[in-house]
Design a protein around this motif. Structure first.
Motif, short mmCIF file in Angstrom:
data_model
loop_
_atom_site.label_atom_id
_atom_site.label_comp_id
_atom_site.label_asym_id
_atom_site.label_seq_id
_atom_site.Cartn_x
_atom_site.Cartn_y
_atom_site.Cartn_z
N GLU A 115 10.83 -29.67 24.30
CA GLU A 115 11.35 -29.02 23.08
C GLU A 115 11.46 -29.99 21.91
N ARG A 116 11.20 -31.28 22.16
CA ARG A 116 11.37 -32.28 21.09
C ARG A 116 10.05 -32.47 20.36
N ASP A 117 10.22 -32.80 19.10
CA ASP A 117 9.06 -32.99 18.23
C ASP A 117 8.72 -34.49 18.20
N ILE A 118 7.43 -34.80 18.27
CA ILE A 118 7.05 -36.20 18.13
C ILE A 118 6.02 -36.34 17.03
N GLN A 119 6.27 -37.27 16.13
CA GLN A 119 5.35 -37.51 15.01
C GLN A 119 5.08 -38.99 14.85
N PHE A 120 3.94 -39.27 14.27
CA PHE A 120 3.52 -40.66 14.15
C PHE A 120 3.28 -41.04 12.69
N ILE A 121 3.32 -42.32 12.43
CA ILE A 121 3.03 -42.83 11.10
C ILE A 121 1.53 -43.07 11.02
N ASP A 122 0.92 -42.52 10.01
CA ASP A 122 -0.54 -42.57 9.92
C ASP A 122 -1.00 -43.89 9.30
N LYS A 123 -0.64 -44.97 9.97
CA LYS A 123 -1.06 -46.30 9.51
C LYS A 123 -1.45 -47.10 10.74
N SER A 124 -2.24 -48.12 10.54
CA SER A 124 -2.55 -49.03 11.63
C SER A 124 -1.43 -50.07 11.74
N ALA A 125 -1.31 -50.65 12.93
CA ALA A 125 -0.34 -51.74 13.10
C ALA A 125 -0.98 -52.84 13.94
N ALA A 126 -0.65 -54.07 13.60
CA ALA A 126 -1.14 -55.22 14.36
C ALA A 126 0.02 -56.18 14.56
N THR A 127 0.01 -56.85 15.71
CA THR A 127 1.01 -57.89 15.91
C THR A 127 0.31 -59.14 16.43
N VAL A 128 0.76 -60.29 15.96
CA VAL A 128 0.23 -61.57 16.42
C VAL A 128 1.41 -62.39 16.95
N ARG A 186 6.64 -67.13 24.63
CA ARG A 186 6.31 -66.27 23.50
C ARG A 186 7.54 -66.24 22.60
N VAL A 187 7.39 -66.57 21.35
CA VAL A 187 8.55 -66.78 20.49
C VAL A 187 8.74 -65.63 19.50
N LEU A 188 7.69 -65.31 18.73
CA LEU A 188 7.80 -64.28 17.70
C LEU A 188 6.57 -63.38 17.74
N ALA A 189 6.76 -62.09 17.56
CA ALA A 189 5.64 -61.16 17.40
C ALA A 189 5.66 -60.68 15.95
N VAL A 190 4.65 -61.08 15.20
CA VAL A 190 4.65 -60.79 13.77
C VAL A 190 3.80 -59.53 13.54
N THR A 191 4.50 -58.42 13.27
CA THR A 191 3.87 -57.10 13.17
C THR A 191 3.71 -56.69 11.71
N SER A 192 2.56 -56.08 11.39
CA SER A 192 2.37 -55.54 10.04
C SER A 192 1.67 -54.20 10.11
N TYR A 193 1.93 -53.41 9.09
CA TYR A 193 1.21 -52.15 8.91
C TYR A 193 0.04 -52.38 7.95
N VAL A 208 -6.39 -54.78 7.26
CA VAL A 208 -5.28 -55.06 6.33
C VAL A 208 -4.03 -55.48 7.10
N ALA A 209 -3.75 -54.78 8.20
CA ALA A 209 -2.56 -55.10 8.99
C ALA A 209 -2.66 -56.54 9.52
N LEU A 210 -3.82 -56.90 10.03
CA LEU A 210 -4.01 -58.25 10.58
C LEU A 210 -3.88 -59.31 9.49
N GLU A 211 -4.47 -59.02 8.35
CA GLU A 211 -4.41 -59.97 7.24
C GLU A 211 -2.96 -60.26 6.85
N LYS A 212 -2.15 -59.20 6.82
CA LYS A 212 -0.73 -59.38 6.46
C LYS A 212 -0.01 -60.21 7.51
N SER A 213 -0.30 -59.95 8.79
CA SER A 213 0.38 -60.72 9.85
C SER A 213 0.01 -62.19 9.76
N TYR A 214 -1.28 -62.46 9.54
CA TYR A 214 -1.69 -63.87 9.45
C TYR A 214 -1.11 -64.54 8.20
N ASP A 215 -1.00 -63.77 7.14
CA ASP A 215 -0.41 -64.32 5.92
C ASP A 215 1.08 -64.66 6.16
#
Ligand code: AMP
Ligand code: GLY
Length: 424
Positions: free
Chosen positions: A324-337, A383-390, A396-403
């Motif tokens: 009965e629950r609704d599930i919705q997603f954000i229409d963006k890519s995500a990357a984590t490094v 593993r210390v930090l997971a740097v996630t970007s949309y 674009v997501a990867l570029e932001k994480s690396y930046d």
């Protein structure tokens, strides 16, 4: 709702970040948590496997729901512990029963389950010290590479892939006769090698229905180009470009539906996440492994892509009303490094000061292995930090994480510069 989340890694920071956004949350506790989870709730110094201590805390704090991050408490039976206790029975617990957790806790159990439900997976045989000669014969009759898996939990190290038959026989003996992986390798699954590309698919289930979450791909090896030792995971992307609608249809029909139906027909209590570790062999999905929890670092890209209130979904799981629950997603890519400690996955030092965290605006920095020292944050794990970007796409997501990573520093920091490159 008062919630207790168990675990201390990047997965738990991502879950805590999302739970903290829920409109039905009153108070969040994380046990034991890390320097990142502290921003979203209250860390409590409890071990996720100390059930008696957890019980005391849950009762004294009037916790309504317990969300189990890692596999160990599940495989040890935390669900059953709660069900068997008059005072804990009414507390919602997100995770399968001890029996259900064998999907991860016993490779042999998982393979037999898949065989019973005609779920595509590599052909296999299971052997013990008593049947070692059949195991050797099984190896001799097959073509390499040879895949040997310790039956039980072995901290991600229990799988050996060997190209040489003699080496495979030697390793089989050392697993079965010399307890190479302790009791975990008192049974060994030998599998046909599957050649393809891997991805991770996740569902949340209440045992009746399920909700599919975004798929992800993780990068397990320490070195670029997927070389070197296995790690817990060096980065992840979501969505996965090759997991198109036709591939995901096959995953749904051949793997997810028969798994959930199989759990139900076998009356296996399962209220939590199912993680399907899949491999695409020429466009056909096969199960490499099941896990009874979310993946790490996959959670750090999957959960940010979830738009819906996660506690509403968990409430659906706990009360058997997930459908009965609704599930919705954000229409963006995500990357984590992942930023890891120098030397990981071998020996590494802890307690290094992390600089630059406050200046990050284009990424979400999930803490995987950190501790707080007053206002400072120190490394406290491999593993210390997971740097996630949309991003509007993965590039674009990867570029932001690396930046963002270029602005963060700690002594000995290492990260892979090729996350996502193989599928872009
Ligand atoms: P597992 O712990 O079962 O996920 O195995 C660890 C890793 O070994 C997987 O992520 C795969 O990369 C690899 N692996 C496991 N089983 C197979 C198989 N049958 N064929 C090829 N690679 C495998
Ligand atoms: N990233 C793989 C796992 O969580 O097992």
């Amino acid at each position: 709702m008062k919630v207790l989340l168990l675990g201390s890694g990047g997965r738990e920071h991502a879950l805590a970040w999302k739970i903290a956004q829920s409109s039905i949350l009153d108070e969040l506790f994380i046990a034991p948590g890390n320097a990142g989870t502290k921003k979203h709730g209250k860390n409590v110094d409890l071990s996720p496997t100390d059930f008696d201590a957890i019980k005391e805390f849950v009762i004294s704090q009037q916790i309504d729901m317990v969300i189990v991050g890692p596999e160990e408490p599940l495989v040890n039976g935390i669900y059953d512990y709660f069900q068997a206790d008059e005072q804990l029975k009414k507390v919602g617990i997100i995770g399968p029963s001890k029996f259900g957790a064998q999907l991860e806790g016993s490779k042999d159990f998982a393979k037999a389950f898949m065989a019973r439900h005609a779920i595509p997976t590599a052909k296999y045989g299971t052997f013990t010290a008593e049947t070692i000669s059949q195991g050797i014969a099984f190896l001799q009759a097959m073509k390499g590479p040879y895949v040997l898996k310790a039956d039980g939990l072995a901290a991600g190290k229990g799988v050996l892939i060997l190209s040489d038959l003699e080496e495979a026989k030697y390793e089989l003996k050392s697993m079965l006769l010399d307890e190479k992986f302790g009791a975990a390798s008192s049974k060994v699954v030998i599998e046909q090698f599957l050649d393809g590309i891997e991805l991770s698919v996740f569902v949340l289930t209440d045992g009746e229905s399920f909700k599919l979450l975004p798929e992800a791909k993780d990068y397990k090896r320490i070195g670029e180009g997927d070389t070197g030792l296995n790690t817990g995971g060096m980065g992840a992307i979501s969505p996965v470009p090759f997991a198109d609608a036709s591939f995901m249809d096959k995953v749904h029909n051949r793997i997810i539906v028969p798994t959930i139906k199989g759990l139900k027909t076998e009356k296996i209590t399962y209220k939590g996440f199912v993680f399907f570790g899949l491999i695409s062999v020429k466009g056909d999905p096969y199960v490499i492994e099941y896990n009874c929890r979310m993946g790490d670092p996959e959670t750090e890209v999957v959960i940010p892509r979830l738009k819906s209130d996660i506690l509403d979904l968990f409430e659906g799981v706990a009360s058997n009303t997930l459908s009965e629950r609704d599930i919705q997603f954000i229409d963006k890519s995500a990357a984590t490094v992942m930023m890891v400690s120098g030397g990981y996955p071998g020996d590494y030092e802890k307690g290094k000061s992390i600089f630059g965290l406050n200046g990050i605006v284009d990424s979400i920095v999930f803490h995987a292995g950190t501790s707080a020292d007053g206002p400072s944050v120190l490394t406290a794990g491999g593993r210390v930090l997971a740097v996630t970007s949309y991003g509007k796409n993965l590039e674009v997501a990867l570029e932001k994480s690396y930046d963002s990573i270029s602005k963060i520093n700690f002594d000995g920091a290492y990260y892979r510069k090729d996350i996502g490159q193989d599928v872009l």
